[in-house]
Design an enzyme around this catalytic site. Structure first.
Site, short mmCIF file in Angstrom:
data_model
loop_
_atom_site.label_atom_id
_atom_site.label_comp_id
_atom_site.label_asym_id
_atom_site.label_seq_id
_atom_site.Cartn_x
_atom_site.Cartn_y
_atom_site.Cartn_z
CB SER A 162 -35.48 54.75 -15.75
OG SER A 162 -36.51 54.34 -16.60
CG HIS A 218 -36.49 64.99 -24.12
ND1 HIS A 218 -35.17 65.12 -24.46
CD2 HIS A 218 -36.71 63.66 -23.99
CE1 HIS A 218 -34.61 63.91 -24.54
NE2 HIS A 218 -35.53 63.01 -24.26
CG HIS A 220 -30.81 59.66 -17.30
ND1 HIS A 220 -29.59 59.31 -16.75
CD2 HIS A 220 -31.53 58.52 -17.41
CE1 HIS A 220 -29.56 58.01 -16.56
NE2 HIS A 220 -30.71 57.50 -16.94
CG ASN A 279 -31.87 53.57 -14.22
OD1 ASN A 279 -30.84 52.94 -14.41
ND2 ASN A 279 -33.00 52.98 -13.91
NE ARG A 297 -28.79 49.44 -13.75
CZ ARG A 297 -28.18 50.59 -14.04
NH1 ARG A 297 -28.87 51.70 -14.13
NH2 ARG A 297 -26.88 50.62 -14.24
CG HIS A 341 -22.15 68.27 -10.46
ND1 HIS A 341 -21.52 67.06 -10.56
CD2 HIS A 341 -22.43 68.64 -11.74
CE1 HIS A 341 -21.39 66.72 -11.84
NE2 HIS A 341 -21.94 67.67 -12.58
CG HIS A 348 -20.26 58.56 -32.50
ND1 HIS A 348 -21.03 57.84 -31.62
CD2 HIS A 348 -21.06 59.56 -32.95
CE1 HIS A 348 -22.24 58.37 -31.56
NE2 HIS A 348 -22.29 59.41 -32.34
#
Lengths: 268, 268
Positions: free
Chosen positions: A92, A96, A106, A108, A110, A140, A170
């Site tokens: 992973s 920044h 990002h 990852n 697995r 993309h 949220h």
């Protein structure tokens, strides 16, 4: 049940991706060198991993983790496999950049085995503070190309899954400009390993290209300030919602390695 | 069922605590003035609140929220009251000082009514980066005094509960030097309201006293850096574990008000 040779092969390929990514980050920064943090699982299992962190002037903080662990009890409560012994290996990375024009990246991939079932999961997504259509499109397009070699409709499915997964409920807002996300892929081992390896390899090509485009773009204090606040949402997503983070924290993974994804400097 | 007059009284007392705390923070800073953010609940209920935020040179960021809301469905999945209509009012505060010698302080008291049950909850705790025994002792002594007026054994019980609750599992570490925490207090309304009001009032006396002691202590860059990293743990606790934060985010509370607890600047 997976063969030991299959687990070895997955881990080997993931380690190569780690090395490739770290070399890219070191090259982009020019000065900083990766600092390794090796860890061993202390409780209820065995194995460990290596977390490599690059902190420099250009790459403000990039982490690349590779690990291979076993555990006595699969920690995810909502899973039918809860509490069974498990094996997990993965790679992973999160990066920044100091420059607010350069997106957070990002990726990852697995492999998990719980009881007598195995599956692959993973994803890659881009989180720019200042959005460039060119970067989004190239990112993309690159992922779409890999998905096309895997299965018809895979890109459409996995990119929709990404939009759903990397959503900050949220704030009623996507985390970034998307990418791909998938989980529970579990038919032919070789075919799947090839796919996740191709995906990780492609990410290690396209993301550094995007960084090279943006790393020297001039920026002002206001943009830097906006970037630091934008990073807050990234922290909120990773700590409130991300299953990888929760899995790591619950399964006795190494805290420093798991939280290497958190930004170097954040404002709220 | 609570009477409207009881809900009004609780909200009134909580608002007074909010005003007292904000006045203290403004006085300690000397320059900064609270900026109000008023919000209304948008979905599945009614009510709202006011978040007051002080950002200055001495008080790097202090937030004091007071709210009064109703909702159609109590969001906590693990509760026997899940999905029933609810009423909630409370006051909460967190303060992050610029000076690394001055501790982070947190206090919250709240009244909930779900279906035909009501209960009070709350707590107060101190999180110093640089620990002063004097501060810890005075803080605990103050809380102990309030608890003694409430019930024999309350301080012992609530301070143990605090140590258990404010524990960062993944770091196997307490969040700070403790305080008190309690929930589901539900016998006599007047007696309980008096207790939580006394507790909040006592906090609004002792915490500013501690800040006055520490706000001008000289510090160096290394201590400041340590403080910013220490704050990361505070974020981790609030976003991964805190029920107040999760309740707020799940019940359609105002995101800015809920996350006002997050530190102004953090390093990882």
């Amino acid at each position: 049940m997976l063969l030991e040779s299959q687990k070895d092969k997955a881990y080997q390929l993931f380690s190569e991706i780690q090395a490739k990514l770290v070399a890219c980050f070191e090259a982009i920064d020019g000065e900083a060198r990766a600092v390794p943090h090796r860890w061993q699982k202390q409780t209820s299992g065995a194995g460990g991993g290596t977390s490599l962190v690059v902190r420099g002037e250009v790459i403000e903080k990039a982490g690349v983790n590779c690990s291979r662990v076993t555990g006595d009890r699969y920690p995810r409560l909502e899973s039918e496999h809860h509490d069974k012994p498990f094996f997990a290996t993965g790679v992973s990375t999160i990066c920044h950049m100091r420059n607010p024009h350069a997106p957070i990246g990002h990726m990852n991939v697995r492999l998990l085995e719980v009881g007598d079932k195995f599956w692959f999961g993973g994803g890659a997504d881009l989180t720019p503070f200042i959005v460039y259509d060119e970067d989004r499109q190239d990112f993309h397009a690159c992922l779409q190309k890999v998905c096309a070699t895997f299965e018809t409709g895979a890109y459409a499915k996995f990119s929709r899954w990404c939009d759903e997964y990397f959503f900050i409920k949220h704030r009623n807002s996507p985390r970034g400009v998307g990418g791909v996300f998938f989980d529970y892929l579990s038919d032919d081992f070789e075919r799947l390993l090839t796919f996740v390896h191709n995906l990780a390899f492609a990410y290690a090509e396209i993301y550094p290209q995007i960084l090279l485009r943006r790393k020297d773009t001039p920026y002002d204090e206001q943009q830097r300030d906006g970037q630091l606040r934008w990073r807050g949402r990234y922290v909120e997503f990773n700590l409130v919602y991300d299953r990888g983070t929760h899995f790591g924290l619950q399964s006795g993974g190494d805290v420093e390695a798991i939280l290497v994804s958190l930004p170097p400097l954040v404002k709220w």
